[in-house]
Design a protein around this motif. Sequence first.
Motif, PDB file in Angstrom:
ATOM      1  N   VAL A 164      78.144 -29.584 -19.917  1.00 34.27           N
ATOM      2  CA  VAL A 164      77.416 -28.672 -19.019  1.00 34.27           C
ATOM      3  C   VAL A 164      75.968 -29.142 -18.981  1.00 34.27           C
ATOM      4  CG1 VAL A 164      76.796 -26.271 -18.559  1.00 34.27           C
ATOM      5  CG2 VAL A 164      78.917 -26.796 -19.766  1.00 34.27           C
ATOM      6  N   THR A 165      75.482 -29.453 -17.775  1.00 32.59           N
ATOM      7  CA  THR A 165      74.181 -30.142 -17.714  1.00 32.59           C
ATOM      8  C   THR A 165      73.147 -29.360 -16.888  1.00 32.59           C
ATOM      9  OG1 THR A 165      74.905 -31.545 -15.850  1.00 32.59           O
ATOM     10  CG2 THR A 165      75.286 -32.376 -18.069  1.00 32.59           C
ATOM     11  N   PHE A 182      69.421 -28.793 -14.591  1.00 29.56           N
ATOM     12  CA  PHE A 182      68.936 -29.387 -13.340  1.00 29.56           C
ATOM     13  C   PHE A 182      67.861 -30.440 -13.564  1.00 29.56           C
ATOM     14  CE2 PHE A 182      65.489 -26.313 -13.931  1.00 29.56           C
ATOM     15  CZ  PHE A 182      64.387 -27.017 -13.469  1.00 29.56           C
ATOM     16  N   ASN A 183      67.188 -30.391 -14.717  1.00 28.96           N
ATOM     17  CA  ASN A 183      65.883 -31.058 -14.760  1.00 28.96           C
ATOM     18  C   ASN A 183      65.914 -32.526 -15.153  1.00 28.96           C
ATOM     19  OD1 ASN A 183      66.536 -30.405 -17.442  1.00 28.96           O
ATOM     20  ND2 ASN A 183      64.389 -30.210 -18.012  1.00 28.96           N
ATOM     21  N   LYS A 212      80.295 -30.087 -15.653  1.00 29.92           N
ATOM     22  CA  LYS A 212      79.727 -29.138 -14.702  1.00 29.92           C
ATOM     23  C   LYS A 212      78.207 -29.296 -14.658  1.00 29.92           C
ATOM     24  CE  LYS A 212      77.946 -25.283 -14.188  1.00 29.92           C
ATOM     25  NZ  LYS A 212      77.249 -25.608 -12.944  1.00 29.92           N
ATOM     26  N   ALA A 239      74.326 -28.647 -13.073  1.00 36.87           N
ATOM     27  CA  ALA A 239      73.624 -27.573 -12.365  1.00 36.87           C
ATOM     28  C   ALA A 239      73.735 -27.868 -10.865  1.00 36.87           C
ATOM     29  CB  ALA A 239      72.162 -27.537 -12.790  1.00 36.87           C
ATOM     30  N   THR A 286      73.386 -28.895 -22.376  1.00 35.86           N
ATOM     31  CA  THR A 286      71.930 -28.822 -22.364  1.00 35.86           C
ATOM     32  C   THR A 286      71.541 -27.832 -21.275  1.00 35.86           C
ATOM     33  OG1 THR A 286      71.632 -31.071 -23.156  1.00 35.86           O
ATOM     34  CG2 THR A 286      69.768 -30.091 -22.047  1.00 35.86           C
ATOM     35  N   GLY A 287      70.657 -26.908 -21.638  1.00 33.93           N
ATOM     36  CA  GLY A 287      70.251 -25.872 -20.691  1.00 33.93           C
ATOM     37  C   GLY A 287      69.510 -24.795 -21.451  1.00 33.93           C
ATOM     38  N   SER A 288      69.559 -23.584 -20.916  1.00 36.17           N
ATOM     39  CA  SER A 288      68.736 -22.539 -21.521  1.00 36.17           C
ATOM     40  C   SER A 288      69.419 -21.931 -22.747  1.00 36.17           C
ATOM     41  CB  SER A 288      68.432 -21.460 -20.483  1.00 36.17           C
ATOM     42  OG  SER A 288      69.642 -20.890 -20.056  1.00 36.17           O
ATOM     43  N   THR A 304      68.650 -26.759 -26.159  1.00 40.57           N
ATOM     44  CA  THR A 304      68.300 -25.614 -25.316  1.00 40.57           C
ATOM     45  C   THR A 304      66.791 -25.509 -25.084  1.00 40.57           C
ATOM     46  OG1 THR A 304      68.418 -24.156 -27.243  1.00 40.57           O
ATOM     47  CG2 THR A 304      70.444 -24.455 -26.018  1.00 40.57           C
ATOM     48  N   GLY A 305      66.267 -24.299 -25.024  1.00 39.91           N
ATOM     49  CA  GLY A 305      64.895 -24.096 -24.545  1.00 39.91           C
ATOM     50  C   GLY A 305      63.805 -24.533 -25.516  1.00 39.91           C
ATOM     51  N   CYS A 330      62.005 -29.507 -20.979  1.00 39.43           N
ATOM     52  CA  CYS A 330      62.181 -28.695 -22.178  1.00 39.43           C
ATOM     53  C   CYS A 330      61.065 -28.997 -23.173  1.00 39.43           C
ATOM     54  CB  CYS A 330      63.537 -28.988 -22.803  1.00 39.43           C
ATOM     55  SG  CYS A 330      63.794 -30.736 -23.045  1.00 39.43           S
ATOM     56  N   GLU A 390      59.594 -19.059 -22.986  1.00 45.91           N
ATOM     57  CA  GLU A 390      59.703 -20.295 -22.203  1.00 45.91           C
ATOM     58  C   GLU A 390      59.526 -19.948 -20.725  1.00 45.91           C
ATOM     59  OE1 GLU A 390      63.530 -22.376 -21.549  1.00 45.91           O
ATOM     60  OE2 GLU A 390      62.463 -24.197 -22.140  1.00 45.91           O
ATOM     61  N   PHE A 422      58.941 -22.529 -18.222  1.00 41.84           N
ATOM     62  CA  PHE A 422      59.578 -23.636 -17.506  1.00 41.84           C
ATOM     63  C   PHE A 422      58.960 -23.860 -16.131  1.00 41.84           C
ATOM     64  CE2 PHE A 422      63.367 -26.409 -16.871  1.00 41.84           C
ATOM     65  CZ  PHE A 422      63.244 -27.062 -18.083  1.00 41.84           C
ATOM     66  N   PHE A 442      66.027 -37.253 -29.754  1.00 44.88           N
ATOM     67  CA  PHE A 442      65.470 -36.001 -29.238  1.00 44.88           C
ATOM     68  C   PHE A 442      66.314 -34.776 -29.558  1.00 44.88           C
ATOM     69  CE2 PHE A 442      64.394 -32.834 -26.087  1.00 44.88           C
ATOM     70  CZ  PHE A 442      63.019 -32.860 -26.172  1.00 44.88           C
TER      71      PHE A 442
HETATM   72  P1  NAD Z   1      70.547 -23.110 -17.308  1.00 40.54           P
HETATM   73  O1  NAD Z   1      70.864 -22.633 -18.662  1.00 40.54           O
HETATM   74  O2  NAD Z   1      70.254 -22.117 -16.260  1.00 40.54           O
HETATM   75  O3  NAD Z   1      71.777 -23.980 -16.756  1.00 40.54           O
HETATM   76  C1  NAD Z   1      72.277 -25.081 -17.484  1.00 40.54           C
HETATM   77  C2  NAD Z   1      73.719 -25.307 -17.075  1.00 40.54           C
HETATM   78  O4  NAD Z   1      74.500 -24.239 -17.562  1.00 40.54           O
HETATM   79  C3  NAD Z   1      73.934 -25.350 -15.566  1.00 40.54           C
HETATM   80  O5  NAD Z   1      74.886 -26.321 -15.250  1.00 40.54           O
HETATM   81  C4  NAD Z   1      74.461 -23.962 -15.284  1.00 40.54           C
HETATM   82  O6  NAD Z   1      75.208 -23.872 -14.109  1.00 40.54           O
HETATM   83  C5  NAD Z   1      75.317 -23.759 -16.507  1.00 40.54           C
HETATM   84  N1  NAD Z   1      75.688 -22.370 -16.791  1.00 40.54           N
HETATM   85  C6  NAD Z   1      75.021 -21.228 -16.513  1.00 40.54           C
HETATM   86  N2  NAD Z   1      75.725 -20.161 -16.951  1.00 40.54           N
HETATM   87  C7  NAD Z   1      76.849 -20.650 -17.535  1.00 40.54           C
HETATM   88  C8  NAD Z   1      77.965 -20.061 -18.175  1.00 40.54           C
HETATM   89  N3  NAD Z   1      78.080 -18.733 -18.319  1.00 40.54           N
HETATM   90  N4  NAD Z   1      78.925 -20.876 -18.651  1.00 40.54           N
HETATM   91  C9  NAD Z   1      78.824 -22.213 -18.527  1.00 40.54           C
HETATM   92  N5  NAD Z   1      77.798 -22.821 -17.922  1.00 40.54           N
HETATM   93  C10 NAD Z   1      76.826 -22.051 -17.441  1.00 40.54           C
HETATM   94  O7  NAD Z   1      69.371 -24.196 -17.457  1.00 40.54           O
HETATM   95  P2  NAD Z   1      68.603 -25.007 -16.316  1.00 40.54           P
HETATM   96  O8  NAD Z   1      67.728 -24.073 -15.564  1.00 40.54           O
HETATM   97  O9  NAD Z   1      69.539 -25.878 -15.563  1.00 40.54           O
HETATM   98  O10 NAD Z   1      67.710 -25.974 -17.224  1.00 40.54           O
HETATM   99  C11 NAD Z   1      66.548 -25.534 -17.825  1.00 40.54           C
HETATM  100  C12 NAD Z   1      66.779 -25.180 -19.278  1.00 40.54           C
HETATM  101  O11 NAD Z   1      67.323 -26.300 -19.956  1.00 40.54           O
HETATM  102  C13 NAD Z   1      65.477 -24.850 -19.997  1.00 40.54           C
HETATM  103  O12 NAD Z   1      65.688 -23.769 -20.860  1.00 40.54           O
HETATM  104  C14 NAD Z   1      65.191 -26.130 -20.772  1.00 40.54           C
HETATM  105  O13 NAD Z   1      64.380 -25.951 -21.906  1.00 40.54           O
HETATM  106  C15 NAD Z   1      66.565 -26.575 -21.130  1.00 40.54           C
HETATM  107  N6  NAD Z   1      66.600 -27.996 -21.421  1.00 40.54           N
HETATM  108  C16 NAD Z   1      66.670 -28.369 -22.726  1.00 40.54           C
HETATM  109  C17 NAD Z   1      66.664 -29.711 -23.062  1.00 40.54           C
HETATM  110  C18 NAD Z   1      66.724 -30.140 -24.503  1.00 40.54           C
HETATM  111  O14 NAD Z   1      66.975 -31.314 -24.760  1.00 40.54           O
HETATM  112  N7  NAD Z   1      66.505 -29.244 -25.456  1.00 40.54           N
HETATM  113  C19 NAD Z   1      66.594 -30.670 -22.060  1.00 40.54           C
HETATM  114  C20 NAD Z   1      66.553 -30.252 -20.722  1.00 40.54           C
HETATM  115  C21 NAD Z   1      66.567 -28.909 -20.422  1.00 40.54           C
END
Ligand code: NAD
Length: 542
Positions: free
Chosen positions: A187-188, A190-191, A213, A215, A265-267, A295-296, A328, A424, A426, A497
């Motif tokens: 699960v990836t 957007f950034n 999957k 973003a 990777t995501g929130s 994550t964040g 992030c 955060e 962002f 990282f």
């Molecule tokens: P997000 O959490 O909104 O989305 C990330 C992914 O999760 C997307 O593909 C989204 O569609 C999916 N998702 C959302 N709800 C889900 C669910 N219930 N089940 C499964 N998948 C689901 O994050 P974003 O806005 O795309 O990215 C920004 C976030 O990512 C920030 O918090 C940032 O700090 C973090 N980030 C962290 C790193 C790191 O290495 N620590 C790197 C890049 C981004």
Amino acid sequence: MSTGVYRVPPPMNEPVRGYTRGSPERASLERELARQSGEVAEIPCLIGGRRVFTGRTHDLVMPHNHSHLLARVHLAGPAEIAAAIQAAEDARAEWAALPLEQRTAVFLKAAELLAGPWRDRVNAATMLGQSKTVHQAEIDSACELIDFWRFNAMFAFQIAADQPPVSPTGVWNRVDHRPLDGFVFAVTPFNFTSIAGNLPTAPAFLGNTCVWKPATTSAHACWVLAQLLEAAGLPPGVVNLVNGAGAEVGDQVVADPRLAGVHFTGSTPVFQHLWRTIGQGIAGYRQYPRLVGETGGKDFILAHPSADATAVSVAILRGAFEYQGQKCSAASRMYLPRSLWPAIREQLVAGVEGMKQGDVADFTNFLGAVIDQRAFKKHQGYLEHGNRGAECVAGGTADGSRGWFVRPTVFRVDDPRDRLMQEEIFGPIATVWVYDDARWDDALREVDQTSPYALTGAVFATDRRAVDQATERLRFAAGNFYVNDKPTGAVVGQQPFGGSRASGTNDKAGSILNLLRWSSARTIKETFVPPTSWRYPFHEEP
Ligand code: NAD
């Protein structure tokens, strides 16, 4: 069948291209930007090698020009999600049985395609779809992803070579580095296009197959990557791309008993939701799913009174505002000594005023737009909060009429525990807390205790004792810690990282530590001459 204990070509970091005025690489990229801007792409799901156009679409626009339709993304429904899981399962045995050098060669070829003929396509898609300037696209979607593939090749071979150190006479102990016994859900966010490419492929190096999957806002570049992997020879079904709303796809995928791992990777809230859901259903899985999540962050810059004011100012300007603060690792809370504040303040104001913002195809811009309307509204809320309760040092405005533009902003707060110092955001909003020079100790405590995150952070000082104190006292405050450098821009093979606390499982993308999570080792003991009697020597023979 070939025989050999192969060694991968020693990896090297891909050089960053400059795209200076008049350079051939700039002319070539500009042609590709114009080409992609002139069409509306249809983006399918890719399931078992089949392009699946579902007809249920999401319009993808350019964040810096939101009336410009860039692509229509075909969204997966329950049937496509189920088909993607099945395709990953069907491809598993054959992919795992392919010799390591054959699997690795696919990704080494992918790296060379990206370094060469595919570079412009991926960079342009990232610029237009995610509103990255050319430099930000180049270091992300080209260089970092090339590096991930080249270095992971080496790490996969290092893992295979890791064998038990002892086999006594008559015995041969071996370790078979198997893939996991099920599919991996990648699960990836957007950034980073590089992360989007790495998350499904890192497990694949070890013989795993994936449901991927991305973003939806990054679907344009991700679809180019999926085609690149096909061109590199990745067999159908190894990586299955499904577009869709996070929860819709996620809930169905993690309910499948064959789930063997999540590479996320995501929130932070989304990862916690996934972890919770998997925990609640733990008895239903065929194995314990491996959970890897980055994550964040709420990343800090701490300056000691001995720091160089210009070095600190440049680190804030770049670290907080490059890619509109949507990293992030972006610097977003600063702890600055009162003696240096006037000099730093002056440079921050001048820097922000000098930062041009707009269409990323105009190479004079330093910033583009934030990713979508939701992010824009969220940032507006933080601007309102800051303009109401803090001193606005620079910026402080937003304009969403043409694109989702948020001006780079510096707030100064009196309360070091203000929301702006904890949450955060962002976006391109940086907050400063100025401390009395004599309160260095308090500043260290605030840095460590203010935010739940622990991703990146930097200390600036020329006094070695201060560097030493910060290094020790902030040991658990950041997984990537910088001395006299901005807290962004980690390079694969150089600065692995990841962060801990609420920032993730710290499985260090771009290192062997990450790849290890995708292997489930089997130990093999072979005895050459088995005993012929069940009695031990101390038993007397009858
Ligand atoms: P997000 O959490 O909104 O989305 C990330 C992914 O999760 C997307 O593909 C989204 O569609 C999916 N998702 C959302 N709800 C889900 C669910 N219930 N089940 C499964 N998948 C689901 O994050 P974003 O806005 O795309 O990215 C920004 C976030 O990512 C920030 O918090 C940032 O700090 C973090 N980030 C962290 C790193 C790191 O290495 N620590 C790197 C890049 C981004």
